[in-house]
Design a protein around this motif. Structure first.
Motif, short mmCIF file in Angstrom:
data_model
loop_
_atom_site.label_atom_id
_atom_site.label_comp_id
_atom_site.label_asym_id
_atom_site.label_seq_id
_atom_site.Cartn_x
_atom_site.Cartn_y
_atom_site.Cartn_z
N PRO A 8 27.19 49.50 38.28
CA PRO A 8 27.37 48.72 37.34
C PRO A 8 29.01 48.58 36.83
O PRO A 8 29.61 48.14 36.45
N VAL A 9 29.72 49.90 36.61
CA VAL A 9 31.26 48.77 37.00
C VAL A 9 32.02 48.12 37.44
O VAL A 9 32.78 47.20 37.03
N ILE A 10 31.73 47.86 39.12
CA ILE A 10 32.08 47.12 39.77
C ILE A 10 31.22 46.10 39.29
O ILE A 10 32.12 45.18 39.70
N ALA A 11 30.13 46.15 39.08
CA ALA A 11 29.73 45.02 38.64
C ALA A 11 30.72 44.53 37.97
O ALA A 11 30.59 42.51 37.92
N TYR A 12 31.19 45.05 36.91
CA TYR A 12 31.34 44.44 35.63
C TYR A 12 32.34 44.09 35.53
O TYR A 12 33.77 43.04 35.75
N LEU A 13 33.33 44.69 36.53
CA LEU A 13 35.20 44.19 37.37
C LEU A 13 35.52 42.86 38.28
O LEU A 13 35.64 42.21 38.38
N ARG A 14 33.87 42.74 38.76
CA ARG A 14 33.97 41.44 39.72
C ARG A 14 33.87 40.42 38.85
O ARG A 14 34.07 39.35 38.42
N ASP A 15 32.92 40.52 37.29
CA ASP A 15 32.55 39.68 36.65
C ASP A 15 33.51 38.67 35.73
O ASP A 15 33.99 38.07 35.76
N LEU A 16 34.58 40.25 35.64
CA LEU A 16 35.90 39.75 35.30
C LEU A 16 36.64 39.09 36.21
O LEU A 16 37.60 38.62 34.78
N GLU A 17 36.40 39.98 36.98
CA GLU A 17 38.27 38.94 37.97
C GLU A 17 38.06 37.49 37.61
O GLU A 17 38.18 36.42 38.20
N ALA A 18 36.26 37.19 37.79
CA ALA A 18 36.02 35.77 38.27
C ALA A 18 36.30 35.21 37.47
O ALA A 18 36.77 33.98 37.63
N LEU A 19 36.55 35.76 35.80
CA LEU A 19 36.38 34.77 34.25
C LEU A 19 37.75 34.97 35.36
O LEU A 19 38.84 33.77 34.38
N VAL A 20 38.86 35.41 34.51
CA VAL A 20 40.17 35.85 35.15
C VAL A 20 40.71 34.78 35.59
O VAL A 20 41.86 33.73 35.39
N ARG A 21 40.22 34.71 36.98
CA ARG A 21 40.06 33.42 37.85
C ARG A 21 40.39 32.28 37.56
O ARG A 21 41.29 31.32 37.33
N ARG A 22 39.37 32.17 36.51
CA ARG A 22 39.00 30.66 36.03
C ARG A 22 40.49 30.39 35.30
O ARG A 22 40.20 29.41 35.12
#
Length: 71
Positions: free
Chosen positions: A23-37
């Motif tokens: 769950p933490v990895i999934a959260y960080l993936r989502d956060l990274e995608a958001l931050v990249r945008r």
């Protein structure tokens, strides 16, 4: 602030088994995608990506658009 948030998530997850980290990895993936945008800091993206790698995640995260979509 995001770097401290990521550190606060990753630290406790390191003491857990792989399935509990998901769950933490999934959260960080989502956060990274958001931050990249939406973020203008390459350093923040690197902190998030490093946190994912420390937790054992090797999946590439990318997004279309944004200043760091190809970082």
């Amino acid at each position: 602030m995001i770097a401290e948030h990521v550190t606060a998530k990753v630290g406790p997850a390191l003491r857990q088994n792989r399935s509990a980290r998901e769950p933490v990895i999934a959260y960080l993936r989502d956060l990274e995608a958001l931050v990249r945008r939406e973020c203008e800091s390459r350093a923040v993206i690197q902190v998030i990506a490093s946190g994912r790698r420390i937790l054992g995640d090797r999946q590439e995260v990318g997004s279309t658009g944004g200043p760091f979509s190809r970082t």
